[in-house]
Design an enzyme around this catalytic site. Structure first.
Site, PDB file in Angstrom:
ATOM      1  N   ALA A  46       0.815  -1.215   0.000  1.00 48.20           N
ATOM      2  CA  ALA A  46       0.000   0.000   0.000  1.00 48.20           C
ATOM      3  C   ALA A  46       0.851   1.268   0.000  1.00 48.20           C
ATOM      4  CB  ALA A  46      -0.926  -0.011   1.219  1.00 48.20           C
ATOM      5  N   GLU A  48       3.396   2.073  -1.505  1.00 47.71           N
ATOM      6  CA  GLU A  48       3.879   2.475  -2.831  1.00 47.71           C
ATOM      7  C   GLU A  48       2.779   3.028  -3.737  1.00 47.71           C
ATOM      8  OE1 GLU A  48       6.644   0.046  -0.799  1.00 47.71           O
ATOM      9  OE2 GLU A  48       4.658  -0.638  -1.455  1.00 47.71           O
ATOM     10  N   LEU A  70      -5.012  -4.141   1.305  1.00 46.13           N
ATOM     11  CA  LEU A  70      -5.448  -4.656   2.589  1.00 46.13           C
ATOM     12  C   LEU A  70      -4.277  -4.465   3.541  1.00 46.13           C
ATOM     13  CD1 LEU A  70      -7.584  -6.153   4.284  1.00 46.13           C
ATOM     14  CD2 LEU A  70      -6.550  -8.298   3.512  1.00 46.13           C
ATOM     15  N   VAL A  71      -4.429  -3.523   4.471  1.00 49.74           N
ATOM     16  CA  VAL A  71      -3.362  -3.182   5.411  1.00 49.74           C
ATOM     17  C   VAL A  71      -3.759  -3.753   6.767  1.00 49.74           C
ATOM     18  CG1 VAL A  71      -2.029  -1.317   6.453  1.00 49.74           C
ATOM     19  CG2 VAL A  71      -2.913  -1.050   4.125  1.00 49.74           C
ATOM     20  N   VAL A  72      -3.021  -4.763   7.203  1.00 44.41           N
ATOM     21  CA  VAL A  72      -3.384  -5.440   8.450  1.00 44.41           C
ATOM     22  C   VAL A  72      -2.319  -5.225   9.518  1.00 44.41           C
ATOM     23  CG1 VAL A  72      -4.718  -7.181   7.222  1.00 44.41           C
ATOM     24  CG2 VAL A  72      -2.361  -7.659   7.818  1.00 44.41           C
ATOM     25  N   ARG A  78       2.619  -0.907  13.834  1.00 39.76           N
ATOM     26  CA  ARG A  78       1.226  -0.471  13.853  1.00 39.76           C
ATOM     27  C   ARG A  78       0.781  -0.165  12.430  1.00 39.76           C
ATOM     28  NH1 ARG A  78      -1.725   0.418  18.229  1.00 39.76           N
ATOM     29  NH2 ARG A  78      -2.765   2.051  17.077  1.00 39.76           N
ATOM     30  N   SER A 103      -9.891   5.191  -3.120  1.00 37.20           N
ATOM     31  CA  SER A 103      -9.222   4.188  -2.311  1.00 37.20           C
ATOM     32  C   SER A 103     -10.177   3.059  -1.940  1.00 37.20           C
ATOM     33  CB  SER A 103      -8.674   4.831  -1.033  1.00 37.20           C
ATOM     34  OG  SER A 103      -8.132   3.844  -0.188  1.00 37.20           O
TER      35      SER A 103
END
Length: 145
Positions: A46, A48, A70-72, A78, A103
């Site tokens: 994400a 980039e 998908l940022v987990v 964090r 987004s």
């Protein structure tokens, strides 16, 4: 409406899930019978996406740019600082270039790589891809008097 020219950027982390945003986006354009030129681009993660979005927007070849990730929370860092940087970066791109940037980046707090959760997010990304297509079309057709 002229051919709708869209760049779709997908982050590589959790690619099997994230790619479904593009599936939903394409389905919505087909359902609305929108003639389009859709180019897909893959980036490592994400973080980039804003740089590539800016480069693509500056070409003048696209009416909209859509970014999916998908940022987990990986437990080591964090995820919220990554998500915030990405959203801020994408907002800055559209304000600097006058090309709308959308987004489809989700930041779940409790993501686990188990079948039921992956199935939920797979379907959710299809839904969000369709929503992004509707939003992009709405902005594209908006007339400023």
């Amino acid at each position: 409406m002229n051919k709708f020219r869209v760049a779709f950027i997908k982050a590589g982390w959790h690619q099997a899930i994230v790619n479904n945003a593009l599936v939903g986006f394409e389905q919505e354009l087909a359902e609305q019978d929108v003639e389009n030129t859709l180019k897909s681009y893959d980036v490592p993660g994400a973080f980039e996406m804003p740089l590539l979005a800016k480069r693509l927007a500056e070409t003048g070849k696209f009416d909209a740019i859509v970014c999916a990730a998908l940022v987990v929370d990986g437990g080591i860092y964090r995820h919220d600082f990554v998500a915030q940087a990405v959203v801020d970066g994408l907002m800055n791109v559209q304000l600097a270039t006058n090309v709308p940037v959308f987004s489809v980046s989700l930041t779940p707090h409790n993501f686990q790589p188990v079948d039921a959760i992956e199935a939920f997010y797979t379907e959710h990304f299809i839904k969000k891809g369709k929503e992004a297509a509707r939003a992009a079309l709405m902005i594209h057709q908006l007339q400023i008097d």
